[in-house]
Design an enzyme around this catalytic site. Sequence first.
Site, PDB file in Angstrom:
ATOM      1  N   LYS A 191      -5.344  -4.396   1.881  1.00 58.28           N
ATOM      2  CA  LYS A 191      -5.656  -3.004   2.213  1.00 58.28           C
ATOM      3  C   LYS A 191      -6.951  -2.892   3.000  1.00 58.28           C
ATOM      4  O   LYS A 191      -7.300  -1.803   3.464  1.00 58.28           O
ATOM      5  CB  LYS A 191      -5.750  -2.170   0.937  1.00 58.28           C
ATOM      6  CG  LYS A 191      -4.507  -2.276   0.058  1.00 58.28           C
ATOM      7  CD  LYS A 191      -3.975  -0.946  -0.370  1.00 58.28           C
ATOM      8  CE  LYS A 191      -2.705  -1.151  -1.181  1.00 58.28           C
ATOM      9  NZ  LYS A 191      -1.987   0.089  -1.410  1.00 58.28           N
ATOM     10  N   PRO A 195       3.694   6.455   3.657  1.00 60.49           N
ATOM     11  CA  PRO A 195       2.467   5.910   4.272  1.00 60.49           C
ATOM     12  C   PRO A 195       1.525   5.396   3.187  1.00 60.49           C
ATOM     13  O   PRO A 195       1.500   5.940   2.081  1.00 60.49           O
ATOM     14  CB  PRO A 195       1.858   7.132   4.980  1.00 60.49           C
ATOM     15  CG  PRO A 195       2.457   8.317   4.319  1.00 60.49           C
ATOM     16  CD  PRO A 195       3.806   7.910   3.815  1.00 60.49           C
ATOM     17  N   ASP A 196       0.775   4.351   3.499  1.00 60.72           N
ATOM     18  CA  ASP A 196      -0.242   3.850   2.566  1.00 60.72           C
ATOM     19  C   ASP A 196      -1.545   4.592   2.853  1.00 60.72           C
ATOM     20  O   ASP A 196      -2.203   4.352   3.872  1.00 60.72           O
ATOM     21  CB  ASP A 196      -0.415   2.335   2.734  1.00 60.72           C
ATOM     22  CG  ASP A 196      -1.297   1.759   1.641  1.00 60.72           C
ATOM     23  OD1 ASP A 196      -2.325   2.387   1.309  1.00 60.72           O
ATOM     24  OD2 ASP A 196      -0.949   0.690   1.104  1.00 60.72           O
ATOM     25  N   ASP A 202       5.707   4.358  -3.552  1.00 60.09           N
ATOM     26  CA  ASP A 202       5.810   3.517  -2.354  1.00 60.09           C
ATOM     27  C   ASP A 202       6.968   3.962  -1.459  1.00 60.09           C
ATOM     28  O   ASP A 202       6.919   3.775  -0.245  1.00 60.09           O
ATOM     29  CB  ASP A 202       5.990   2.050  -2.755  1.00 60.09           C
ATOM     30  CG  ASP A 202       4.720   1.501  -3.401  1.00 60.09           C
ATOM     31  OD1 ASP A 202       3.630   1.778  -2.877  1.00 60.09           O
ATOM     32  OD2 ASP A 202       4.822   0.819  -4.447  1.00 60.09           O
ATOM     33  N   LYS A 205      -4.698  -7.573  -3.059  1.00 54.83           N
ATOM     34  CA  LYS A 205      -4.622  -6.160  -2.648  1.00 54.83           C
ATOM     35  C   LYS A 205      -5.861  -5.761  -1.837  1.00 54.83           C
ATOM     36  O   LYS A 205      -5.770  -5.020  -0.871  1.00 54.83           O
ATOM     37  CB  LYS A 205      -4.493  -5.288  -3.899  1.00 54.83           C
ATOM     38  CG  LYS A 205      -3.705  -4.031  -3.678  1.00 54.83           C
ATOM     39  CD  LYS A 205      -3.136  -3.471  -4.969  1.00 54.83           C
ATOM     40  CE  LYS A 205      -1.830  -4.136  -5.364  1.00 54.83           C
ATOM     41  NZ  LYS A 205      -1.206  -3.538  -6.543  1.00 54.83           N
ATOM     42  N   ASN A 241       6.404   8.836 -11.323  1.00 56.93           N
ATOM     43  CA  ASN A 241       6.020   7.706 -12.181  1.00 56.93           C
ATOM     44  C   ASN A 241       5.177   8.210 -13.344  1.00 56.93           C
ATOM     45  O   ASN A 241       4.915   9.409 -13.453  1.00 56.93           O
ATOM     46  CB  ASN A 241       5.295   6.635 -11.362  1.00 56.93           C
ATOM     47  CG  ASN A 241       4.024   7.182 -10.734  1.00 56.93           C
ATOM     48  OD1 ASN A 241       3.101   7.585 -11.420  1.00 56.93           O
ATOM     49  ND2 ASN A 241       4.007   7.240  -9.401  1.00 56.93           N
TER      50      ASN A 241
HETATM   51  N1  CTP Z   1      -2.073   3.583  -2.477  1.00 62.56           N
HETATM   52  C1  CTP Z   1      -2.123   4.558  -1.515  1.00 62.56           C
HETATM   53  N2  CTP Z   1      -1.001   4.914  -0.847  1.00 62.56           N
HETATM   54  C2  CTP Z   1       0.186   4.306  -1.122  1.00 62.56           C
HETATM   55  C3  CTP Z   1       0.241   3.313  -2.127  1.00 62.56           C
HETATM   56  C4  CTP Z   1      -0.917   2.988  -2.783  1.00 62.56           C
HETATM   57  O1  CTP Z   1      -3.204   5.112  -1.261  1.00 62.56           O
HETATM   58  N3  CTP Z   1       1.268   4.670  -0.466  1.00 62.56           N
HETATM   59  C5  CTP Z   1      -3.312   3.189  -3.147  1.00 62.56           C
HETATM   60  C6  CTP Z   1      -3.356   3.525  -4.612  1.00 62.56           C
HETATM   61  O2  CTP Z   1      -3.940   4.798  -4.841  1.00 62.56           O
HETATM   62  C7  CTP Z   1      -4.218   2.401  -5.162  1.00 62.56           C
HETATM   63  C8  CTP Z   1      -3.919   1.237  -4.278  1.00 62.56           C
HETATM   64  O3  CTP Z   1      -3.402   1.797  -3.083  1.00 62.56           O
HETATM   65  O4  CTP Z   1      -5.592   2.670  -4.992  1.00 62.56           O
HETATM   66  C9  CTP Z   1      -2.968   0.223  -4.869  1.00 62.56           C
HETATM   67  O5  CTP Z   1      -1.730   0.739  -5.023  1.00 62.56           O
HETATM   68  P1  CTP Z   1      -0.479  -0.154  -5.549  1.00 62.56           P
HETATM   69  O6  CTP Z   1       0.682   0.748  -5.621  1.00 62.56           O
HETATM   70  O7  CTP Z   1      -0.872  -0.868  -6.787  1.00 62.56           O
HETATM   71  O8  CTP Z   1      -0.377  -1.206  -4.411  1.00 62.56           O
HETATM   72  P2  CTP Z   1       0.804  -1.624  -3.533  1.00 62.56           P
HETATM   73  O9  CTP Z   1       0.186  -1.890  -2.218  1.00 62.56           O
HETATM   74  O10 CTP Z   1       1.855  -0.591  -3.571  1.00 62.56           O
HETATM   75  O11 CTP Z   1       1.279  -2.968  -4.190  1.00 62.56           O
HETATM   76  P3  CTP Z   1       2.395  -3.302  -5.310  1.00 62.56           P
HETATM   77  O12 CTP Z   1       3.145  -2.021  -5.585  1.00 62.56           O
HETATM   78  O13 CTP Z   1       3.174  -4.346  -4.694  1.00 62.56           O
HETATM   79  O14 CTP Z   1       1.630  -3.754  -6.511  1.00 62.56           O
END
Ligand code: CTP
Length: 419
Positions: A360, A324-325, A296, A356, A227
């Site tokens: 989270k 993984p998040d 993601d 969010k 990205n």
């Molecule tokens: N983040 C993370 N690990 C992931 C995705 C996100 O640690 N796999 C963290 C990012 O570093 C950021 C926060 O989560 O601090 C928000 O990420 P974002 O991509 O905006 O949130 P999503 O939960 O993916 O929501 P969406 O894409 O639907 O906006």
Amino acid sequence: MRDTPPAEPAAAAPADDLAGRRLVLGLTGGIACYKAAELTRELAKAGATVQVVMTEAAERFVTAVTMQALSGRPVFTSQWDLRAPNAMAHIDLTRAADAVVVAPASADFIAKLAHGLANDLLSLACLARPRERCSLLVAPAMNREMWDHPATRRNVAQIAADGAAVLGPASGDQACGEVGDGRMLEAAEIRDEVVAHFQPKVLAGRRVLVTAGPTYEPIDPVRGVTNRSSGKMGFAVARAAAEAGAAVTLVAGPVALPTPRGVARLDVQTARQMHDAVLPLAAAHDVFVATAAVADWRPAQVAAHKLKKADGHDAPTIAMAPNPDILAAVARLPRPPYCVGFAAESHDLAKHAREKRERKGVPLVVANVGPATFGRDDNALLLVDAAGERELGQGDKLALARALVREIARRLPAAQEPR
Ligand code: CTP
């Protein structure tokens, strides 16, 4: 929701980092004097007034004319200089100064500082400075054997114990042809150290973990999904946290940015690598700031060889698997650090950030408009926590990062048990 306090003043441009600071730049004898010319420019460009003082030995390496032209002020070289109306240049020089920066500092000059000797204008000025409001920063420059000598080690330890900040030295090629420790830091590095010196130490004793940049999810050995995140915001947060006195670990996706001074950096490519790097580290940190734009999803299968059109892959369908998040995983740890998430949104910033934050399970989410900030040097941040929202205004990423660091510091429990 609480009243939104006024936005922070428009964030300062890096050119203002030393605005209003009055520095005495002392040069002592050493070939690194040539770097002091550049340093004078760097400090002045950052907004400082620079009063140059040179020892007799320094004048053998670079002339007062050069230093006067670059600093825009007459250079002082002697304690017998009669320009000071009271004939006390050694006193006057530091009364209005915020810091004395000695660069280069020779082994001989450091020895003088360590023993309180004062037989030239610069050593006199260092000894006579009001220590509580005029700091001393010393950038050693010498041959590696001189730097290694027990006498120098003793003297350096002594001046540090007396309150001087010792900048560097660096390691590498030396003017004498040898290689080792003792090179003076580069001008820009010393400028950054001086800038950092003046930042409030709101995170002293804290450990901060930062993720930054994009991730890269391979499709085959030459292609991948990534990205437009540049990593600039995360690197600025890492730098600002280090400037604020924290021990900082930065886990970075693939970006071509220099590591901020004093920051420990781990480079990763994929979301899973970032996750595996962060999770074991997180519990040992007081703060986790997740600025990375983590993919993601990743291609479910990575082809061992480049996909070829000839193989019938003109328009392959690529199945994706969820990553993984990382932030959510850290927030779920039994003793999580104070977690700060970033939300890059295209609209409804506050609403998405609030969601969010809940989803989270983190105390603070920093929202910004993704398409407006990717790759740029400036940004606008909206902080969302349990108490409501606060705008940090528009500004360059480093100034915003410093403001964010102050906001994080305010939210940390006063006395945390050691991790
Ligand atoms: N983040 C993370 N690990 C992931 C995705 C996100 O640690 N796999 C963290 C990012 O570093 C950021 C926060 O989560 O601090 C928000 O990420 P974002 O991509 O905006 O949130 P999503 O939960 O993916 O929501 P969406 O894409 O639907 O906006």
